[in-house]
Structures are given as structure tokens and as C-alpha cells.
Design a protein around this motif. Structure first.
Motif, mmCIF file in Angstrom:
data_model
loop_
_atom_site.group_PDB
_atom_site.id
_atom_site.type_symbol
_atom_site.label_atom_id
_atom_site.label_comp_id
_atom_site.label_asym_id
_atom_site.label_seq_id
_atom_site.Cartn_x
_atom_site.Cartn_y
_atom_site.Cartn_z
ATOM 1 N N UNK A 61 0.831 -1.205 0.000
ATOM 2 C CA UNK A 61 0.000 0.000 0.000
ATOM 3 C C UNK A 61 0.867 1.258 0.000
ATOM 4 N N UNK A 62 1.894 1.269 0.846
ATOM 5 C CA UNK A 62 2.755 2.454 0.940
ATOM 6 C C UNK A 62 3.599 2.635 -0.318
ATOM 7 N N UNK A 63 4.041 1.534 -0.922
ATOM 8 C CA UNK A 63 4.826 1.649 -2.145
ATOM 9 C C UNK A 63 3.967 2.159 -3.301
ATOM 10 N N UNK A 64 2.731 1.670 -3.394
ATOM 11 C CA UNK A 64 1.817 2.169 -4.426
ATOM 12 C C UNK A 64 1.497 3.640 -4.163
ATOM 13 N N UNK A 65 1.304 3.994 -2.899
ATOM 14 C CA UNK A 65 1.037 5.384 -2.551
ATOM 15 C C UNK A 65 2.170 6.292 -3.021
ATOM 16 N N UNK A 66 3.403 5.896 -2.769
ATOM 17 C CA UNK A 66 4.537 6.717 -3.192
ATOM 18 C C UNK A 66 4.595 6.858 -4.705
#
Length: 265
Positions: free
Chosen positions: A148-153
Motif C-alpha cells: 500500500x505504501x509503495x503504491x502510494x509513493x
């Protein structure tokens, strides 16, 4: 002086050189392994030879034990990773697109990211027992927050000019999200999933070391208990080969679905 072909900085190299380097990356360790075990006078208990490992592979395959272990691990990784990806991708896109959702979820996700997923094993066993549910849930926990955090970035750094141009051309928020942001970040999403699939494999092995009747992790654990190092190597190599196959599959998916992006790589 112009740099040699080998040292080109962020440029394509000839396919022939690429193929040679890829083969070398696999062949060289195998040759070194054979030389060390053949001429190094090393106890096979500590380092079995390639021949010993091949014999162990043949024995495990002939009894279908290795096949059952591989299928069991593949199923756990597939289910856990699929659920994590299906949920983390839209959550990551929303977090990257809307600062309000990012402010709401990022602190929680950042907190969960630093909690080692294996630390949840006692709780998962307490809540879900020792069946398949805790193993799949462990994979989900270990993949969901990171992905989730990698996609967010990836989404967060979409150029604002693209979004503003969409509005100027009469597009609305939904069209900006689906026709501009998503196509732009799709290569990054595929890469994020490709990277986090490795975490799924690490976690399934950890879960199988604790409580499992079959699986590659259990195979490695049992082999270690009886000092069957050749079977440990079999399990590790099978995991590596499966991982490499999935990695190549993701790269193929990237080339097929995002031809414009793969041409830049």
C-alpha cells in the motif's frame, strides 16, 4: 574516451551481452560450488555437492513429496498475496491521490510497517488456530501494508501538470483518476507487486517452520532437524527457481501491458 559497452550509464546494452551476463550470473556460482565441493575436501553435511543435491531432488520428486510441498506453499502464497494485492492497490492509489486519505491512514500504516509480521504468529495461532488461515493471514499482513505504501509513493509523485491538463480539457476527478493517474502509475504498481512477492515467500516459509504438515518450509525444517543438508538445498533452490519464474512473469506483464514504459527501461 567513450565508455565501453559494459559501463554504459542507464543505456541499453546489446542483447548478446545481456544474455551472456545473465547466463554467467547463474553459471558462475554453480561452477564455484562444484569446484569447492570437489576439491575442497568439505564434509557433505556442511556443504553437499551439486550431484548430491540433484540425487536428493530426484528422490523427493519420485515420491511426490516435493511436488506436494511445492503445491502447498504455492497455494498459500498465491491466496495470501492475491488478497493483499487486490486490497493494497486501491488503498495505495487512494492514499496517493487524496491527501486527506493519506493523512488518515499513513500514520497507522507506517506504524504497522515497522512491526515484524512473524511477531504476529502467536496471536494468529491463538485467534485462528494452526490450520491454513494463520499462514495466509501472515502473508497478507506482511504484504498489505508495504505494498500500500509503495503504491502510494508511486501515485503521490504523478506530475500535477497531467492532472491539471485533464481538468483544463474538461475532464472530471474520476476521469483524472482512471484515465491519467492509473495508466501513469501502472508500471510502478507492477514493480511494487513484483518486489513484495518475495516477502510473501519469506513469510510462508516462516509460517511453515512453525506449524504445517506439508510445504517447502516444513521440508527445510525437517531436513535441518536430521542434518539432511542436501534436502535443505533442494528446498532453497526450488523456492529460488519459483521466485525467478514469477519475477520473469511480472517483467513480461510489464512489457505487454505497459509497452510505452518498458521501452524506457
Amino acid at each position: 574516451m567513450h565508455p565501453t559497452v559494459f559501463w554504459r550509464l542507464n543505456e541499453d546494452i546489446p542483447k548478446s551481452l545481456s544474455s551472456v551476463l545473465m547466463v554467467t550470473s547463474i553459471a558462475l556460482p554453480l561452477v564455484l560450488w562444484w569446484l569447492i565441493t570437489t576439491f575442497g575436501n568439505i564434509d557433505p553435511t556442511f556443504l553437499p555437492s551439486p550431484t548430491d543435491v540433484l540425487e536428493a531432488f530426484g528422490q523427493l520428486w519420485s515420491t511426490r513429496e516435493l511436488l506436494k510441498d511445492t503445491v502447498a506453499s504455492l497455494w498459500r502464497v498465491g491466496v495470501g498475496f492475491l488478497f493483499a494485492a487486490l486490497l493494497s492497490i486501491p488503498v495505495g492509489v487512494l492514499m496517493g491521490s487524496f491527501p486527506s486519505i493519506r493523512a488518515l491512514l499513513e500514520p497507522l500504516f507506517g506504524l504497522m510497517r515497522y512491526m515484524p509480521a512473524p511477531a504476529f504468529i502467536p496471536l494468529l495461532i491463538l485467534y485462528l488456530g494452526i490450520g491454513e488461515e494463520p499462514k495466509i493471514t501472515l502473508i497478507f499482513i506482511g504484504v498489505f501494508f508495504f505494498n500500500s505504501l509503495m503504491v502510494m509513493d508511486t501515485v503521490k509523485f504523478v506530475p500535477k501538470d497531467l492532472i491539471e491538463a485533464t481538468y483544463m480539457l474538461g475532464g472530471n476527478r474520476w476521469e483524472a483518476l482512471t484515465q491519467v493517474i492509473l495508466p501513469h502509475v501502472l508500471p510502478g504498481i507492477i514493480d511494487s507487486c513484483r518486489i513484495n512477492l518475495a516477502a510473501a515467500w519469506q513469510l510462508v516459509i516462516v509460517s511453515e517452520l512453525i506449524a504445517a504438515n506439508e510445504g517447502l518450509g516444513r521440508r527445510i525444517s525437517v531436513a535441518g532437524r536430521f542434518l539432511r543438508t542436501d534436502e535443505i538445498f533442494v528446498g532453497l533452490i526450488v523456492i529460488g527457481v519459483i521466485g525467478l519464474a514469477f519475477d520473469l512473469l511480472f517483467q513480461y506483464l510489464l512489457r505487454v501491458s505497459c509497452k510505452w514504459a518498458s521501452q524506457k527501461r
